[in-house]
Design a protein around this motif. Structure first.
Motif, PDB file in Angstrom:
ATOM      1  N   ASP A 389       0.832  -1.215   0.000  1.00  0.00           N
ATOM      2  CA  ASP A 389       0.000   0.000   0.000  1.00  0.00           C
ATOM      3  C   ASP A 389       0.855   1.249   0.000  1.00  0.00           C
ATOM      4  OD1 ASP A 389      -2.292  -1.506  -0.028  1.00  0.00           O
ATOM      5  OD2 ASP A 389      -2.596  -1.421   2.156  1.00  0.00           O
ATOM      6  N   ALA A 390       2.034   1.155   0.605  1.00  0.00           N
ATOM      7  CA  ALA A 390       2.906   2.324   0.686  1.00  0.00           C
ATOM      8  C   ALA A 390       3.460   2.730  -0.671  1.00  0.00           C
ATOM      9  CB  ALA A 390       4.059   2.040   1.647  1.00  0.00           C
ATOM     10  N   VAL A 391       3.601   1.767  -1.563  1.00  0.00           N
ATOM     11  CA  VAL A 391       4.223   2.071  -2.853  1.00  0.00           C
ATOM     12  C   VAL A 391       3.200   2.282  -3.966  1.00  0.00           C
ATOM     13  CG1 VAL A 391       4.505  -0.239  -3.863  1.00  0.00           C
ATOM     14  CG2 VAL A 391       6.296   1.477  -4.178  1.00  0.00           C
ATOM     15  N   ARG A 392       1.937   1.932  -3.729  1.00  0.00           N
ATOM     16  CA  ARG A 392       0.941   2.049  -4.791  1.00  0.00           C
ATOM     17  C   ARG A 392       0.785   3.481  -5.310  1.00  0.00           C
ATOM     18  NH1 ARG A 392      -2.093  -2.751  -5.181  1.00  0.00           N
ATOM     19  NH2 ARG A 392      -1.746  -4.140  -3.386  1.00  0.00           N
ATOM     20  N   PRO A 393       0.794   4.509  -4.438  1.00  0.00           N
ATOM     21  CA  PRO A 393       0.692   5.880  -4.980  1.00  0.00           C
ATOM     22  C   PRO A 393       1.845   6.223  -5.935  1.00  0.00           C
ATOM     23  CG  PRO A 393       0.210   5.870  -2.641  1.00  0.00           C
ATOM     24  CD  PRO A 393       0.739   4.511  -2.969  1.00  0.00           C
ATOM     25  N   ALA A 394       3.044   5.708  -5.636  1.00  0.00           N
ATOM     26  CA  ALA A 394       4.184   5.976  -6.514  1.00  0.00           C
ATOM     27  C   ALA A 394       4.004   5.281  -7.854  1.00  0.00           C
ATOM     28  CB  ALA A 394       5.477   5.513  -5.849  1.00  0.00           C
ATOM     29  N   VAL A 395       3.466   4.065  -7.831  1.00  0.00           N
ATOM     30  CA  VAL A 395       3.202   3.342  -9.069  1.00  0.00           C
ATOM     31  C   VAL A 395       2.181   4.097  -9.915  1.00  0.00           C
ATOM     32  CG1 VAL A 395       2.250   1.213 -10.049  1.00  0.00           C
ATOM     33  CG2 VAL A 395       3.820   1.111  -8.101  1.00  0.00           C
ATOM     34  N   ALA A 396       1.139   4.588  -9.261  1.00  0.00           N
ATOM     35  CA  ALA A 396       0.120   5.352  -9.989  1.00  0.00           C
ATOM     36  C   ALA A 396       0.714   6.627 -10.578  1.00  0.00           C
ATOM     37  CB  ALA A 396      -1.041   5.678  -9.052  1.00  0.00           C
ATOM     38  N   GLN A 414      13.231   6.691 -18.841  1.00  0.00           N
ATOM     39  CA  GLN A 414      14.164   6.986 -17.752  1.00  0.00           C
ATOM     40  C   GLN A 414      13.845   8.325 -17.111  1.00  0.00           C
ATOM     41  OE1 GLN A 414      16.419   5.208 -16.264  1.00  0.00           O
ATOM     42  NE2 GLN A 414      17.275   6.799 -14.989  1.00  0.00           N
ATOM     43  N   GLN A 415      13.510   9.301 -17.931  1.00  0.00           N
ATOM     44  CA  GLN A 415      13.176  10.622 -17.407  1.00  0.00           C
ATOM     45  C   GLN A 415      11.900  10.578 -16.572  1.00  0.00           C
ATOM     46  OE1 GLN A 415      15.096  13.277 -17.510  1.00  0.00           O
ATOM     47  NE2 GLN A 415      13.613  14.471 -16.313  1.00  0.00           N
ATOM     48  N   ALA A 416      10.902   9.805 -17.036  1.00  0.00           N
ATOM     49  CA  ALA A 416       9.656   9.673 -16.268  1.00  0.00           C
ATOM     50  C   ALA A 416       9.921   9.004 -14.927  1.00  0.00           C
ATOM     51  CB  ALA A 416       8.643   8.870 -17.078  1.00  0.00           C
ATOM     52  N   LEU A 417      10.794   8.026 -14.898  1.00  0.00           N
ATOM     53  CA  LEU A 417      11.155   7.380 -13.631  1.00  0.00           C
ATOM     54  C   LEU A 417      11.817   8.376 -12.683  1.00  0.00           C
ATOM     55  CD1 LEU A 417      12.542   3.986 -15.019  1.00  0.00           C
ATOM     56  CD2 LEU A 417      10.707   4.189 -13.313  1.00  0.00           C
ATOM     57  N   LYS A 418      12.769   9.156 -13.192  1.00  0.00           N
ATOM     58  CA  LYS A 418      13.480  10.122 -12.350  1.00  0.00           C
ATOM     59  C   LYS A 418      12.518  11.158 -11.778  1.00  0.00           C
ATOM     60  CE  LYS A 418      18.037   9.827 -14.556  1.00  0.00           C
ATOM     61  NZ  LYS A 418      19.054  10.555 -15.355  1.00  0.00           N
ATOM     62  N   GLU A 419      11.627  11.650 -12.605  1.00  0.00           N
ATOM     63  CA  GLU A 419      10.678  12.667 -12.142  1.00  0.00           C
ATOM     64  C   GLU A 419       9.743  12.092 -11.078  1.00  0.00           C
ATOM     65  OE1 GLU A 419       8.724  14.057 -15.625  1.00  0.00           O
ATOM     66  OE2 GLU A 419      10.490  15.102 -16.410  1.00  0.00           O
ATOM     67  N   ALA A 422      11.619  11.703  -7.751  1.00  0.00           N
ATOM     68  CA  ALA A 422      11.812  13.003  -7.102  1.00  0.00           C
ATOM     69  C   ALA A 422      10.514  13.486  -6.449  1.00  0.00           C
ATOM     70  CB  ALA A 422      12.294  14.030  -8.126  1.00  0.00           C
ATOM     71  N   ALA A 423       9.402  13.202  -7.120  1.00  0.00           N
ATOM     72  CA  ALA A 423       8.117  13.694  -6.621  1.00  0.00           C
ATOM     73  C   ALA A 423       7.655  12.925  -5.387  1.00  0.00           C
ATOM     74  CB  ALA A 423       7.058  13.607  -7.712  1.00  0.00           C
ATOM     75  N   VAL A 424       7.941  11.622  -5.313  1.00  0.00           N
ATOM     76  CA  VAL A 424       7.417  10.808  -4.207  1.00  0.00           C
ATOM     77  C   VAL A 424       8.469  10.542  -3.134  1.00  0.00           C
ATOM     78  CG1 VAL A 424       5.726   9.702  -5.720  1.00  0.00           C
ATOM     79  CG2 VAL A 424       7.959   8.627  -5.385  1.00  0.00           C
ATOM     80  N   GLY A 425       9.705  10.950  -3.388  1.00  0.00           N
ATOM     81  CA  GLY A 425      10.739  10.810  -2.376  1.00  0.00           C
ATOM     82  C   GLY A 425      11.222   9.385  -2.160  1.00  0.00           C
ATOM     83  N   LEU A 426      11.260   8.598  -3.225  1.00  0.00           N
ATOM     84  CA  LEU A 426      11.750   7.222  -3.130  1.00  0.00           C
ATOM     85  C   LEU A 426      13.055   7.068  -3.912  1.00  0.00           C
ATOM     86  CD1 LEU A 426       8.468   5.162  -3.684  1.00  0.00           C
ATOM     87  CD2 LEU A 426       9.593   5.692  -1.502  1.00  0.00           C
ATOM     88  N   LYS A 427      13.784   5.977  -3.606  1.00  0.00           N
ATOM     89  CA  LYS A 427      14.963   5.626  -4.385  1.00  0.00           C
ATOM     90  C   LYS A 427      14.561   4.616  -5.459  1.00  0.00           C
ATOM     91  CE  LYS A 427      18.291   6.581  -0.713  1.00  0.00           C
ATOM     92  NZ  LYS A 427      19.413   6.053   0.111  1.00  0.00           N
TER      93      LYS A 427
END
Length: 467
Positions: A389-396, A414-419, A422-427
């Motif tokens: 559940d913690a990662v689902r918002p990042a996937v969306a 790759q650019q979409a992944l980086k953005e 950065a937006a969700v604060g994950l590695k």
């Protein structure tokens, strides 16, 4: 190796009572390579006198396996059952010369004879009761009993030959009884038919498994009785399975064509089989052409070889990485078709380079590429561990950015992944692993952007939005 012939001719002579198994394939390889090394000829003979067990399906599988391995033969397939008239003519000649005779002993009489010998502590050998000898009066042939024909084996002396693999071998004739060379129906037995065949076909060198060592004295004596030139014999040690027992058809050893179906390459199989009993220095990886150049009959091991699936995978994986990618793609298409997934070489070809270095077989490569053409089913364990559940918002959030892309390539992904990161604060691993599980059905893949690039954009979005 010395020879009684002016031209090298070898043969492989499988019995069509099952598939071409690995030991016979190795024998075929050595026979083929030796003939090719010496500019000679290689013959395929089908020893089908075991009428009750021989089948056309087995013949077809043997020929398919030889063709798959690339062991081209110069003559054949030659079938023994088409040569019955020839065998009968030679039997008649031997009988006329007093070198063979008809035996009317019944199975019951032979059983009684053997039991009496055992009771006396003697070796069980035919007592030559029907063998004509000077001063010996034979009984009247019983009515209704069809005779076998026995070879009048020499009673005294030794049989000696210098085996190509094992060196000098000597067996005393007292250890050998009068071999049946024709059954009651007139069909010849193995040890007789093989001699006539090798004589007629001018076979100069015979490579075969060392289970045939005990047959060789009989065969040499028959060659000598016929005045035929002796081939050189080389008896190869057995191949042990990973359980330490002998590989054999009767123990369910996998057939050559099963390995083909499971995604092994003929180059890999030949290279691996060659090293099961032969070596050229420290060379582990070599082509069939190199083997032909090196295989002069020396450096054959006297010790049993151990079948090592991991070593086979290592060797085969080398060739998966090396062969032409268009050919590799075609083989992947065949593997996917066997899974019920219909694709074209054009669909597969751009993807094979990304995954082939991870694969020991074409089947493994097909398993990787199946995710592009068929639904994936992530394991419950992977979903529970990574798609939380913690990662689902990042996937969306990633799905939204990927949906907005007007160009679908590695750089844009790759650019979409980086953005998104950065937006969700994950590695990267925190997002990439769940995406792999959802889109690819597995937690580990090559670089995610490179993997996603080969998907249809719509398919990636459908999978990401399904969780």
């Amino acid at each position: 190796m010395t020879s009684n012939f002016d031209k090298v001719r070898t043969r492989i002579a499988p019995s069509p009572t099952g598939f071409l198994h690995l030991g016979t394939a190795r024998t075929a390889l050595y026979s083929w390579a030796y003939a090719r090394h010496h500019g000679g000829e290689f013959v395929l003979r089908i020893e089908d006198t075991d009428v009750a067990r021989s089948t056309q399906d087995s013949v077809d599988q043997i020929i398919a396996a030889m063709n798959w391995l690339g062991l081209s033969y110069d003559e054949g397939p030659i079938y023994q059952m088409q040569r019955l008239d020839r065998y009968q003519a030679v039997i008649d000649q031997l009988i006329a010369e007093g070198k063979a005779y008809r035996c009317y002993a019944t199975p019951e009489e032979l059983t009684e004879m053997r039991e009496a010998q055992k009771a006396r502590g003697e070796k069980t050998l035919y007592d030559r009761r029907w063998r004509p000898e000077p001063g010996k009066t034979l009984p009247t042939p019983p009515e209704g009993v069809k005779p076998v024909v026995r070879f009048a084996n020499p009673i005294e002396g030794d049989v000696t030959w210098d085996d190509v693999v094992k060196g000098p071998i000597t067996i005393n004739n007292r250890e050998i009884d009068d071999l049946i060379i024709a059954r009651t129906d007139g069909v010849p037995t193995y040890n007789f038919a093989v001699v006539v065949d090798d004589w007629d076909m001018r076979i100069s060198h015979v490579f075969r498994g060392d289970e045939h060592v005990n047959n060789t004295p009989w065969q040499i004596n028959i060659f000598n009785a016929l005045g035929a030139p002796l081939p050189s014999f080389g008896h190869l040690p057995i191949i042990l399975g990973d359980d330490g027992l002998k590989l054999s058809k009767r123990r369910g050893a996998v057939s050559v064509m099963d390995y083909a179906a499971n995604g092994y390459l003929p180059e890999g199989m030949l290279n691996y089989l060659a090293r099961l009993g032969w070596s050229h220095g420290d060379d582990e990886l070599f082509s069939a052409e190199q083997m032909v150049g090196w295989f002069d009959g020396s450096h054959l091991s006297k010790s049993p070889a151990q079948w090592d699936p991991a070593k086979l995978d290592w060797v085969n994986g080398h060739y998966v990485k090396q062969i032409d990618e268009a050919r590799l793609a075609g083989l992947v298409v065949e593997q996917l078709a066997a899974k019920g997934i219909a694709v074209t070489v054009e669909q597969v070809l751009p993807k094979v380079g990304l995954f082939k270095d991870r694969c020991a077989t074409v089947a493994a490569l097909a398993d990787w590429l199946a995710m592009y053409f068929a639904p994936v089913s992530p394991s419950a364990e992977d979903l529970a561990a990574h798609v939380t559940d913690a990662v689902r918002p990042a996937v969306a959030a990633l799905a939204d950015r990927l949906a907005a892309l007007t160009e679908w390539n590695k750089a844009a992904i790759q650019q979409a992944l980086k953005e998104t990161l950065a937006a969700v604060g994950l590695k990267m691993p925190q997002l990439a692993v769940p995406v792999r599980v959802i889109v690819c059905g597995r937690a580990q893949t090559p670089s995610l952007d490179a993997v996603l690039e080969h998907f249809d954009q719509k398919k990636v979005l459908e999978r990401l939005q399904s969780v």
